[in-house]
Enzyme design. Structure first.
Site, PDB file in Angstrom:
ATOM      1  N   ARG A 106       0.822  -1.212   0.000  1.00 57.63           N
ATOM      2  CA  ARG A 106       0.000   0.000   0.000  1.00 57.63           C
ATOM      3  C   ARG A 106       0.859   1.266   0.000  1.00 57.63           C
ATOM      4  O   ARG A 106       0.520   2.251  -0.654  1.00 57.63           O
ATOM      5  CB  ARG A 106      -0.922   0.003   1.206  1.00 57.63           C
ATOM      6  N   ASP A 160     -15.630   8.781  10.424  1.00 58.56           N
ATOM      7  CA  ASP A 160     -14.490   7.907  10.145  1.00 58.56           C
ATOM      8  C   ASP A 160     -13.239   8.781  10.150  1.00 58.56           C
ATOM      9  O   ASP A 160     -13.319   9.998   9.949  1.00 58.56           O
ATOM     10  CB  ASP A 160     -14.653   7.221   8.777  1.00 58.56           C
TER      11      ASP A 160
HETATM   12  C1  LIG Z   1     -13.552  -2.463   8.719  1.00 58.13           C
HETATM   13  S1  LIG Z   1     -14.241  -0.838   8.650  1.00 58.13           S
HETATM   14  C2  LIG Z   1     -15.781  -1.108   9.493  1.00 58.13           C
HETATM   15  C3  LIG Z   1     -16.942  -0.447   8.791  1.00 58.13           C
HETATM   16  C4  LIG Z   1     -18.318  -0.696   9.431  1.00 58.13           C
HETATM   17  N1  LIG Z   1     -18.337  -0.229  10.797  1.00 58.13           N
HETATM   18  C5  LIG Z   1     -18.699  -2.149   9.341  1.00 58.13           C
HETATM   19  O1  LIG Z   1     -18.657  -2.847  10.374  1.00 58.13           O
HETATM   20  O2  LIG Z   1     -19.032  -2.630   8.263  1.00 58.13           O
HETATM   21  C6  LIG Z   1     -13.262   0.005   9.915  1.00 58.13           C
HETATM   22  C7  LIG Z   1     -13.292   1.522   9.767  1.00 58.13           C
HETATM   23  O3  LIG Z   1     -12.744   2.108  10.957  1.00 58.13           O
HETATM   24  C8  LIG Z   1     -12.032   3.266  10.605  1.00 58.13           C
HETATM   25  N2  LIG Z   1     -11.086   3.642  11.669  1.00 58.13           N
HETATM   26  C9  LIG Z   1      -9.940   3.024  12.023  1.00 58.13           C
HETATM   27  N3  LIG Z   1      -9.333   3.691  13.010  1.00 58.13           N
HETATM   28  C10 LIG Z   1     -10.110   4.772  13.300  1.00 58.13           C
HETATM   29  C11 LIG Z   1     -10.018   5.835  14.235  1.00 58.13           C
HETATM   30  N4  LIG Z   1      -8.989   5.956  15.089  1.00 58.13           N
HETATM   31  N5  LIG Z   1     -10.998   6.748  14.260  1.00 58.13           N
HETATM   32  C12 LIG Z   1     -12.055   6.644  13.410  1.00 58.13           C
HETATM   33  N6  LIG Z   1     -12.202   5.665  12.504  1.00 58.13           N
HETATM   34  C13 LIG Z   1     -11.242   4.737  12.450  1.00 58.13           C
HETATM   35  C14 LIG Z   1     -11.361   2.881   9.293  1.00 58.13           C
HETATM   36  O4  LIG Z   1     -10.988   4.003   8.524  1.00 58.13           O
HETATM   37  C15 LIG Z   1     -12.425   2.015   8.616  1.00 58.13           C
HETATM   38  O5  LIG Z   1     -13.185   2.738   7.681  1.00 58.13           O
END
Ligand SMILES: C[S@@+](CC[C@H](N)C(=O)[O-])C[C@H]1O[C@@H](n2cnc3c(N)ncnc32)[C@H](O)[C@@H]1O
Length: 269
Positions: free
Chosen positions: A32, A137
């Site tokens: 990435r 996010d």
């Molecule tokens: C795997 S996705 C989950 C999406 C959704 N909640 C679901 O369960 O389908 C995880 C998301 O968490 C976000 N994320 C990770 N660390 C974060 C942080 N410190 N603050 C806010 N969002 C965060 C990532 O950018 C990503 O879009």
């Protein structure tokens, strides 16, 4: 990418986002970030990291966007949306509030908040309710996609007809795409928010979704977030976590189990 580069990347990512990337993800991280080095015309990770370590640069944002995991889908872990319909709505109706505040924390490209909006918009008895869904996010790119609300037609075809009707077919000249209609989009506000930082919202929320997000965080960070989420829930409000994240809810004496990976804030006595 040397061992020292990889460790520097891991530390930086964890400090900035809480994401604890394991040694097994080295190849993924390499793949990435190599793209980012190329985009910047840089020859070494050392040069690249010097750029990213300055948190004010655009590249610091691209670094985070590149390393987040954004996998999501409409109606993922569907029982949480059943809970909205079968428990939350009747309970709110009994309270006589006609107002719902729901937060999707770590919303990725929006499938989770759109699933909430679809669930509630499909209930005719809520047509006049004041419903707001906050979708946050850390990743600016996924938020931009969420605001667009554009889906492949084949994903929309799988929805029930009354939900499908909430999308408009075709986006520009692209017949294979559909866009979430005004009703859905007006219910959701997409905002950038790093869960590790201060939160501008004061709540209270009726429901907080935080699913498949804290899974990447260490145990103290998970627990601190569970306490912070709980403090923003109204008594009787729900915290909905991902499957492997739900044990973290055990740290809060204010939460009771409300079924599979669902927790309810205890009523004040
Ligand atoms: C795997 S996705 C989950 C999406 C959704 N909640 C679901 O369960 O389908 C995880 C998301 O968490 C976000 N994320 C990770 N660390 C974060 C942080 N410190 N603050 C806010 N969002 C965060 C990532 O950018 C990503 O879009």
């Amino acid at each position: 990418m040397t061992d020292a580069d990889f460790n520097r990347i891991r530390r930086l990512l964890k400090d900035r986002s809480g994401i604890d990337v394991g040694a097994g993800k080295r190849q993924l991280v390499y793949g990435r970030l190599t793209r980012r080095l190329r985009a910047r015309g840089l020859r070494s990770f050392n040069e690249y990291l010097a750029l990213v370590e300055d948190a004010s640069t655009d590249e610091a944002r691209f670094f985070l966007n590149s390393l987040t995991t954004n996998v999501t889908e409409l109606f993922r872990e569907e029982h949480h949306f059943d809970l909205l319909r079968e428990r939350l709505v009747p309970e709110a109706t009994a309270l006589g509030t006609r107002r719902l505040r729901i937060w999707s924390a770590g919303c990725s490209v929006g499938d989770e908040p759109y699933s909430v909006a679809l669930t509630l918009a499909a209930l005719p008895e809520l047509a006049a309710w004041d419903i707001k869904i906050l979708a946050t996010d850390i990743d600016s790119e996924v938020l931009a996609q969420g605001r667009e609300g554009v889906y492949q037609m084949d994903r929309i075809q799988k929805l029930k007809p009354n939900m499908r009707a909430l999308f408009s077919r075709g986006v520009g000249s692209k017949a294979g795409l559909a866009r979430a209609g005004d009703r859905l989009r007006s219910m959701i506000s997409f905002k950038q928010l790093n869960l590790l930082e201060d939160w501008p919202m004061s709540g209270p929320f009726d429901v907080i979704f935080c699913r498949n997000v804290i899974i990447y965080f260490d145990a103290p960070t998970k627990e601190s977030l569970v306490h912070r989420f709980t403090s923003l829930l109204r008594p009787g409000g729900y915290l909905l976590l991902g499957h492997s994240e739900s044990p973290a809810a055990g740290c809060s004496p204010l939460l009771d189990s409300a079924g599979r990976t669902a927790f309810v804030r205890k009523a004040i006595r």
